[in-house]
Design a protein around this motif. Structure first.
Motif, PDB file in Angstrom:
ATOM      1  N   ALA A 232       0.842  -1.185   0.000  1.00  0.00           N
ATOM      2  CA  ALA A 232       0.000   0.000   0.000  1.00  0.00           C
ATOM      3  C   ALA A 232       0.882   1.241   0.000  1.00  0.00           C
ATOM      4  O   ALA A 232       2.047   1.210   0.396  1.00  0.00           O
ATOM      5  CB  ALA A 232      -0.899  -0.017   1.240  1.00  0.00           C
ATOM      6  N   ILE A 233       0.314   2.345  -0.437  1.00  0.00           N
ATOM      7  CA  ILE A 233       1.043   3.614  -0.505  1.00  0.00           C
ATOM      8  C   ILE A 233       1.674   3.955   0.840  1.00  0.00           C
ATOM      9  O   ILE A 233       2.822   4.375   0.905  1.00  0.00           O
ATOM     10  CB  ILE A 233       0.098   4.737  -0.965  1.00  0.00           C
ATOM     11  CG1 ILE A 233      -0.302   4.521  -2.412  1.00  0.00           C
ATOM     12  CG2 ILE A 233       0.739   6.107  -0.778  1.00  0.00           C
ATOM     13  CD1 ILE A 233      -1.401   5.445  -2.873  1.00  0.00           C
ATOM     14  N   GLY A 234       0.918   3.780   1.918  1.00  0.00           N
ATOM     15  CA  GLY A 234       1.433   4.108   3.246  1.00  0.00           C
ATOM     16  C   GLY A 234       2.666   3.316   3.629  1.00  0.00           C
ATOM     17  O   GLY A 234       3.587   3.852   4.259  1.00  0.00           O
ATOM     18  N   GLU A 235       2.690   2.054   3.242  1.00  0.00           N
ATOM     19  CA  GLU A 235       3.866   1.224   3.532  1.00  0.00           C
ATOM     20  C   GLU A 235       5.090   1.739   2.783  1.00  0.00           C
ATOM     21  O   GLU A 235       6.195   1.733   3.327  1.00  0.00           O
ATOM     22  CB  GLU A 235       3.600  -0.235   3.145  1.00  0.00           C
ATOM     23  CG  GLU A 235       2.574  -0.910   4.018  1.00  0.00           C
ATOM     24  CD  GLU A 235       2.255  -2.322   3.538  1.00  0.00           C
ATOM     25  OE1 GLU A 235       3.054  -2.896   2.759  1.00  0.00           O
ATOM     26  OE2 GLU A 235       1.211  -2.843   3.935  1.00  0.00           O
ATOM     27  N   VAL A 236       4.878   2.191   1.561  1.00  0.00           N
ATOM     28  CA  VAL A 236       5.988   2.725   0.764  1.00  0.00           C
ATOM     29  C   VAL A 236       6.466   4.041   1.377  1.00  0.00           C
ATOM     30  O   VAL A 236       7.671   4.271   1.510  1.00  0.00           O
ATOM     31  CB  VAL A 236       5.569   2.919  -0.709  1.00  0.00           C
ATOM     32  CG1 VAL A 236       6.705   3.543  -1.511  1.00  0.00           C
ATOM     33  CG2 VAL A 236       5.135   1.592  -1.321  1.00  0.00           C
ATOM     34  N   ILE A 237       5.529   4.893   1.779  1.00  0.00           N
ATOM     35  CA  ILE A 237       5.898   6.163   2.408  1.00  0.00           C
ATOM     36  C   ILE A 237       6.712   5.904   3.671  1.00  0.00           C
ATOM     37  O   ILE A 237       7.742   6.540   3.901  1.00  0.00           O
ATOM     38  CB  ILE A 237       4.648   7.010   2.706  1.00  0.00           C
ATOM     39  CG1 ILE A 237       4.030   7.498   1.388  1.00  0.00           C
ATOM     40  CG2 ILE A 237       4.981   8.191   3.626  1.00  0.00           C
ATOM     41  CD1 ILE A 237       2.668   8.132   1.532  1.00  0.00           C
TER      42      ILE A 237
ATOM     43  N   ILE B  19      -0.136  11.565   9.368  1.00  0.00           N
ATOM     44  CA  ILE B  19       0.917  10.805   8.684  1.00  0.00           C
ATOM     45  C   ILE B  19       0.928   9.368   9.175  1.00  0.00           C
ATOM     46  O   ILE B  19       1.049   8.423   8.394  1.00  0.00           O
ATOM     47  CB  ILE B  19       2.288  11.479   8.869  1.00  0.00           C
ATOM     48  CG1 ILE B  19       2.305  12.814   8.127  1.00  0.00           C
ATOM     49  CG2 ILE B  19       3.415  10.569   8.364  1.00  0.00           C
ATOM     50  CD1 ILE B  19       3.512  13.673   8.404  1.00  0.00           C
ATOM     51  N   SER B  20       0.758   9.172  10.466  1.00  0.00           N
ATOM     52  CA  SER B  20       0.694   7.820  11.016  1.00  0.00           C
ATOM     53  C   SER B  20      -0.486   7.051  10.430  1.00  0.00           C
ATOM     54  O   SER B  20      -0.359   5.872  10.074  1.00  0.00           O
ATOM     55  CB  SER B  20       0.584   7.887  12.543  1.00  0.00           C
ATOM     56  OG  SER B  20       0.450   6.592  13.080  1.00  0.00           O
ATOM     57  N   GLN B  21      -1.634   7.713  10.306  1.00  0.00           N
ATOM     58  CA  GLN B  21      -2.811   7.064   9.722  1.00  0.00           C
ATOM     59  C   GLN B  21      -2.555   6.673   8.268  1.00  0.00           C
ATOM     60  O   GLN B  21      -2.943   5.579   7.839  1.00  0.00           O
ATOM     61  CB  GLN B  21      -4.026   7.983   9.812  1.00  0.00           C
ATOM     62  CG  GLN B  21      -4.537   8.162  11.213  1.00  0.00           C
ATOM     63  CD  GLN B  21      -5.642   9.200  11.295  1.00  0.00           C
ATOM     64  OE1 GLN B  21      -5.896   9.943  10.353  1.00  0.00           O
ATOM     65  NE2 GLN B  21      -6.298   9.258  12.442  1.00  0.00           N
ATOM     66  N   VAL B  22      -1.897   7.542   7.516  1.00  0.00           N
ATOM     67  CA  VAL B  22      -1.572   7.225   6.116  1.00  0.00           C
ATOM     68  C   VAL B  22      -0.643   6.019   6.062  1.00  0.00           C
ATOM     69  O   VAL B  22      -0.871   5.076   5.306  1.00  0.00           O
ATOM     70  CB  VAL B  22      -0.941   8.444   5.398  1.00  0.00           C
ATOM     71  CG1 VAL B  22      -0.343   8.032   4.054  1.00  0.00           C
ATOM     72  CG2 VAL B  22      -1.969   9.548   5.221  1.00  0.00           C
ATOM     73  N   GLU B  23       0.416   6.044   6.885  1.00  0.00           N
ATOM     74  CA  GLU B  23       1.382   4.942   6.869  1.00  0.00           C
ATOM     75  C   GLU B  23       0.767   3.610   7.281  1.00  0.00           C
ATOM     76  O   GLU B  23       1.229   2.558   6.860  1.00  0.00           O
ATOM     77  CB  GLU B  23       2.559   5.266   7.790  1.00  0.00           C
ATOM     78  CG  GLU B  23       3.468   6.332   7.247  1.00  0.00           C
ATOM     79  CD  GLU B  23       4.733   6.526   8.052  1.00  0.00           C
ATOM     80  OE1 GLU B  23       5.605   7.273   7.584  1.00  0.00           O
ATOM     81  OE2 GLU B  23       4.867   5.946   9.156  1.00  0.00           O
TER      82      GLU B  23
END
Length: 87
Positions: free
Chosen positions: A21-26, A51-55
């Motif tokens: 997922a995008i968050g894992e890449v970030i 940012i934590s929620q996105v990741e």
């Protein structure tokens, strides 16, 4: 599957069969750059909690947010969508 509802609409943060997922890449890029979430928050103007929620794939960032994150991480937004198994 990564989709958009409109040009600046949210990007789904869910995993698909093609890669992380995008968050894992970030998160990976942030850690490789030796940045904390607090550093990234200060650099982007986004909250630490967001940012934590996105990741953690709990929030789906808009394209504008992806641009802000990528600018702070000094990477191309395309990097977030690359298939790690291609090539």
């Amino acid at each position: 599957m990564v989709t958009t509802n409109k040009i600046d609409g949210p990007i789904r943060a869910m995993k698909d069969n093609n890669g992380p997922a995008i968050g894992e890449v970030i998160r990976r890029i942030r850690k490789e750059a030796a940045l904390t979430i607090d550093n990234l928050a200060a650099e982007t103007g986004l909250s630490r909690a967001y940012i934590s929620q996105v990741e953690n794939s709990k929030a789906a960032p808009s394209l504008q947010t992806i641009r802000r994150l990528c600018r702070a991480l000094k990477v191309s937004p395309a990097l977030l969508f690359e298939d790690p198994h291609a090539g």
